[in-house]
Write a protein that holds these residues in place. Sequence first.
Motif, short mmCIF file in Angstrom:
data_model
loop_
_atom_site.label_atom_id
_atom_site.label_comp_id
_atom_site.label_asym_id
_atom_site.label_seq_id
_atom_site.Cartn_x
_atom_site.Cartn_y
_atom_site.Cartn_z
N LEU A 135 -5.97 -5.53 5.52
CA LEU A 135 -5.61 -6.35 6.70
C LEU A 135 -5.13 -5.56 7.93
O LEU A 135 -4.49 -4.54 7.66
CB LEU A 135 -4.54 -7.44 6.31
N PHE A 136 -5.75 -5.94 9.11
CA PHE A 136 -5.26 -4.92 10.24
C PHE A 136 -4.82 -5.91 11.22
O PHE A 136 -5.67 -6.90 11.84
CB PHE A 136 -6.70 -4.13 10.67
N ARG A 137 -3.87 -5.53 11.91
CA ARG A 137 -3.19 -6.13 12.92
C ARG A 137 -3.66 -5.81 14.30
O ARG A 137 -3.59 -4.38 14.69
CB ARG A 137 -1.63 -6.37 13.02
N ASN A 138 -3.95 -6.92 15.18
CA ASN A 138 -4.48 -6.13 16.58
C ASN A 138 -3.23 -6.08 17.35
O ASN A 138 -2.47 -7.22 17.58
CB ASN A 138 -5.33 -7.71 17.10
N LEU A 139 -3.11 -5.22 17.92
CA LEU A 139 -1.96 -4.95 18.86
C LEU A 139 -1.79 -5.27 20.33
O LEU A 139 -0.80 -5.10 20.97
CB LEU A 139 -1.20 -3.34 18.59
N GLY A 140 -3.09 -5.56 20.53
CA GLY A 140 -3.14 -6.27 22.03
C GLY A 140 -3.42 -5.20 23.18
O GLY A 140 -3.68 -5.62 24.29
N ASP A 141 -3.46 -3.67 22.65
CA ASP A 141 -3.86 -2.88 23.46
C ASP A 141 -5.22 -2.33 23.25
O ASP A 141 -5.48 -1.20 23.68
CB ASP A 141 -2.72 -1.90 23.69
N GLY A 142 -6.06 -2.87 22.37
CA GLY A 142 -7.35 -2.18 22.10
C GLY A 142 -7.19 -1.22 20.72
O GLY A 142 -7.91 -0.92 20.20
N THR A 143 -5.99 -1.29 19.95
CA THR A 143 -5.92 -0.74 18.94
C THR A 143 -5.19 -1.34 17.75
O THR A 143 -4.61 -2.83 18.10
CB THR A 143 -4.78 0.38 19.03
N PHE A 144 -5.34 -1.20 16.59
CA PHE A 144 -5.11 -1.98 15.43
C PHE A 144 -4.09 -1.08 14.66
O PHE A 144 -4.04 0.14 14.49
CB PHE A 144 -6.38 -2.38 14.55
N GLU A 145 -3.24 -1.61 13.71
CA GLU A 145 -2.35 -1.29 12.67
C GLU A 145 -2.68 -1.73 11.33
O GLU A 145 -2.83 -2.87 11.41
CB GLU A 145 -0.86 -1.37 13.07
N ASP A 146 -2.63 -0.99 10.22
CA ASP A 146 -2.88 -1.47 8.92
C ASP A 146 -1.54 -2.23 8.63
O ASP A 146 -0.63 -1.95 8.45
CB ASP A 146 -3.10 -0.45 7.94
N TRP A 147 -2.12 -3.48 8.14
CA TRP A 147 -1.19 -4.63 8.08
C TRP A 147 -0.80 -5.00 6.53
O TRP A 147 -0.38 -5.91 6.26
CB TRP A 147 -1.12 -5.96 8.90
N SER A 148 -1.75 -4.23 5.83
CA SER A 148 -1.98 -4.72 4.39
C SER A 148 -0.76 -4.88 3.51
O SER A 148 -0.67 -5.83 2.71
CB SER A 148 -2.82 -3.72 3.81
N SER A 149 0.14 -4.03 3.69
CA SER A 149 1.50 -4.17 3.11
C SER A 149 2.22 -5.28 3.28
O SER A 149 3.14 -5.96 2.61
CB SER A 149 2.34 -3.01 3.31
N ALA A 150 2.15 -5.70 4.60
CA ALA A 150 2.59 -7.07 4.96
C ALA A 150 2.02 -8.33 4.70
O ALA A 150 2.62 -9.41 4.61
CB ALA A 150 2.81 -7.17 6.41
N GLY A 151 0.72 -8.15 4.12
CA GLY A 151 -0.23 -9.10 3.60
C GLY A 151 0.41 -9.83 2.40
O GLY A 151 -0.07 -11.02 2.05
N GLY A 152 1.10 -9.27 1.68
CA GLY A 152 1.58 -9.57 0.47
C GLY A 152 0.98 -9.46 -0.90
O GLY A 152 -0.05 -8.70 -0.82
N GLU A 153 1.39 -10.17 -1.95
CA GLU A 153 0.89 -9.65 -3.52
C GLU A 153 -0.47 -9.60 -3.36
O GLU A 153 -1.21 -8.78 -4.02
CB GLU A 153 1.56 -10.74 -4.42
N PRO A 154 -1.57 -10.72 -2.48
CA PRO A 154 -2.94 -10.55 -2.72
C PRO A 154 -3.47 -9.36 -2.23
O PRO A 154 -4.53 -8.90 -2.57
CB PRO A 154 -3.46 -11.71 -1.73
N PHE A 155 -2.95 -8.29 -1.74
CA PHE A 155 -3.48 -7.31 -1.02
C PHE A 155 -2.92 -5.97 -1.90
O PHE A 155 -3.36 -4.67 -1.62
CB PHE A 155 -3.00 -7.02 0.40
N SER A 156 -2.39 -6.39 -3.03
CA SER A 156 -2.04 -5.27 -3.94
C SER A 156 -3.09 -5.35 -5.22
O SER A 156 -3.13 -4.38 -5.82
CB SER A 156 -0.46 -5.43 -4.50
N HIS A 157 -3.72 -6.51 -5.33
CA HIS A 157 -4.69 -6.68 -6.24
C HIS A 157 -5.99 -5.59 -6.18
O HIS A 157 -6.33 -5.07 -5.08
CB HIS A 157 -5.32 -7.91 -6.17
N SER A 158 -6.41 -5.13 -7.21
CA SER A 158 -7.74 -4.22 -7.15
C SER A 158 -8.77 -4.66 -7.94
O SER A 158 -8.78 -4.86 -9.21
CB SER A 158 -7.31 -2.59 -7.69
N GLU A 159 -9.88 -5.24 -7.11
CA GLU A 159 -10.86 -5.93 -7.67
C GLU A 159 -11.98 -5.57 -7.04
O GLU A 159 -12.06 -4.93 -6.08
CB GLU A 159 -10.66 -7.28 -7.44
#
Length: 554
Positions: free
Chosen positions: A401-425
């Motif tokens: 999951l990537f967060r749009n910072l509003g200035d043309g760039t993104f940050e990796d937001w996967s850790s904030a996404g919660g438990e679904p983003f810790s699954h490996s599938e």
Amino acid sequence: MLLLAIATAGLACRAGGDAPSAALFEDVTPDVGLDFVHVNGMSGELYLCEMMGPGAALFDYDGDGDLDAFIVQGHHLGAGGVPDDAPGDRLFANQLVESGVLRFRDVTAEAALDSRGYSMGVAAGDYDADGHVDLYVTRFGDNVLWRNVGDGTFAERTIAAGVAESRWSVSASFVDTNGDGLLDLYVGNYLDFTLQNHKKCSNLREDYCSPKRYNPLPDRLFVNRGDGTFEDRSEASRIAGSFGGALGVVGADLDDDARIDLYVANDGMENQLWRNRGDGTFEDIALLAGSALNDMGQAEAGMGLDADDYDNDGDLDLFVAHLATETNTLYRNAGDGTFEDATIASGLAASSLPFTAFGAGWIDVDNDGFVDLLVVNGAVTLVEELVLRGDPFPLHQRNQLFRNLGDGTFEDWSSAGGEPFSHSEVSRGAAFGDVDNDGDVDALVLNNGGPARLLLNRIGQDNRWVGLRLVGGEPQTDRIGARVLVELSDGRRIQGRAHTDGSYASASDPRVLLGLGPSTIESVRVHWPAGATERFEDVEIDSWNVLREGGGAR
């Protein structure tokens, strides 16, 4: 030098705000009755087709105002064709409106959907304009068109409608290419692979083959005649003249000329940007427009894709999901239908290098008025570390999951996404929509050889939002291709479009949901597919609204 630049740009984009205190998404699948597990039919032969599905559709099949789910299924792969006990595709009816509780019920049998085959994906759209959403299922085998009869059942109409296709198809799109208000059908065909011409391939050990070992297939364009049938215009439209193994397709007005263009993501070959010439023909301008190759002049393994205005400058940009070591690619629209590769500058490059991405969607997770990115991943060649562990299906990866910072760039937001983003599938398709009608975008993620997962957004509804269903005709049907422009009280202009295509092998909510942040709405304008523009008053925020063509001020 390239990898150093990518890594540096990736680190530079981590200057975003504080992480939210609660997880952004919750996997509610076990609690809502979506008991679907994909069967990929693995036989040990490492058939290329067995790790390419599945996809799904989020659509309102019964017209009750909530999103139902149709999920495609595979079966055991062997010489005997479709086994008698093949599990089949499944339809789940959302009980939200009737009961007030998000819960799904399997209605496959009562809907007369005996849909069995080695299915890949699905397109959703009301092709006969009767007010009921129909389905086109793509397959490794014969595709099938399911007409929604409107009484809770479906009827198979593939041959009768003239849209039969027996070559391997993955993604398809219902889209109005000529502005007549009727949905045409674009079918993306992949490779000339069969179980009979299957090749043995190896890297460190026997492995799945590269798609380059097989010839790509030309795509198909079926134009709606308006009587429930289609005309095959693949050759006449020039679509069949250029091809490269399609895995993703999106229909959108990319050059702002009020005509729907088609962008096709190809696997390991140049992508196509089919510019709509307005006379029934298309011209592939991807090379000239800067969206055929990355900024190094390389063709990449295009899988899923999506189009949206990530920088809120009034035009549609493109995101294409790719193979590990290639990076995913962000094509920024220069405003005239030409593109520049903004992947490194946006900070999206470094984090995608280890992953093979398939389904992807621009969704405003936190409803701040800037679209974020959700990307689902899964390898296509055996992961050595997993092989050494004895993993029975060593292709799994975690999603991002990537967060749009509003200035043309993104940050990796996967850790904030919660438990679904810790699954490996082994994730493949992803469909997006407001499943619980609470004002934010949720995601249905499909896993190859694994369970479907419904991820509910738990943060978006905390910001202001507006939901819009854009309809026209009689009976009312979703105006696929309509664009809405919203001017906010803070001076920003944001846009959305009614569409179901994009991502990978999946169909999403045709409704438009726009995050407003702390702002209010100053004006709402809708550009309809036929060319008219209307202004709508009294649009309620934090609510779903229906905007009818002809019901606004011109």
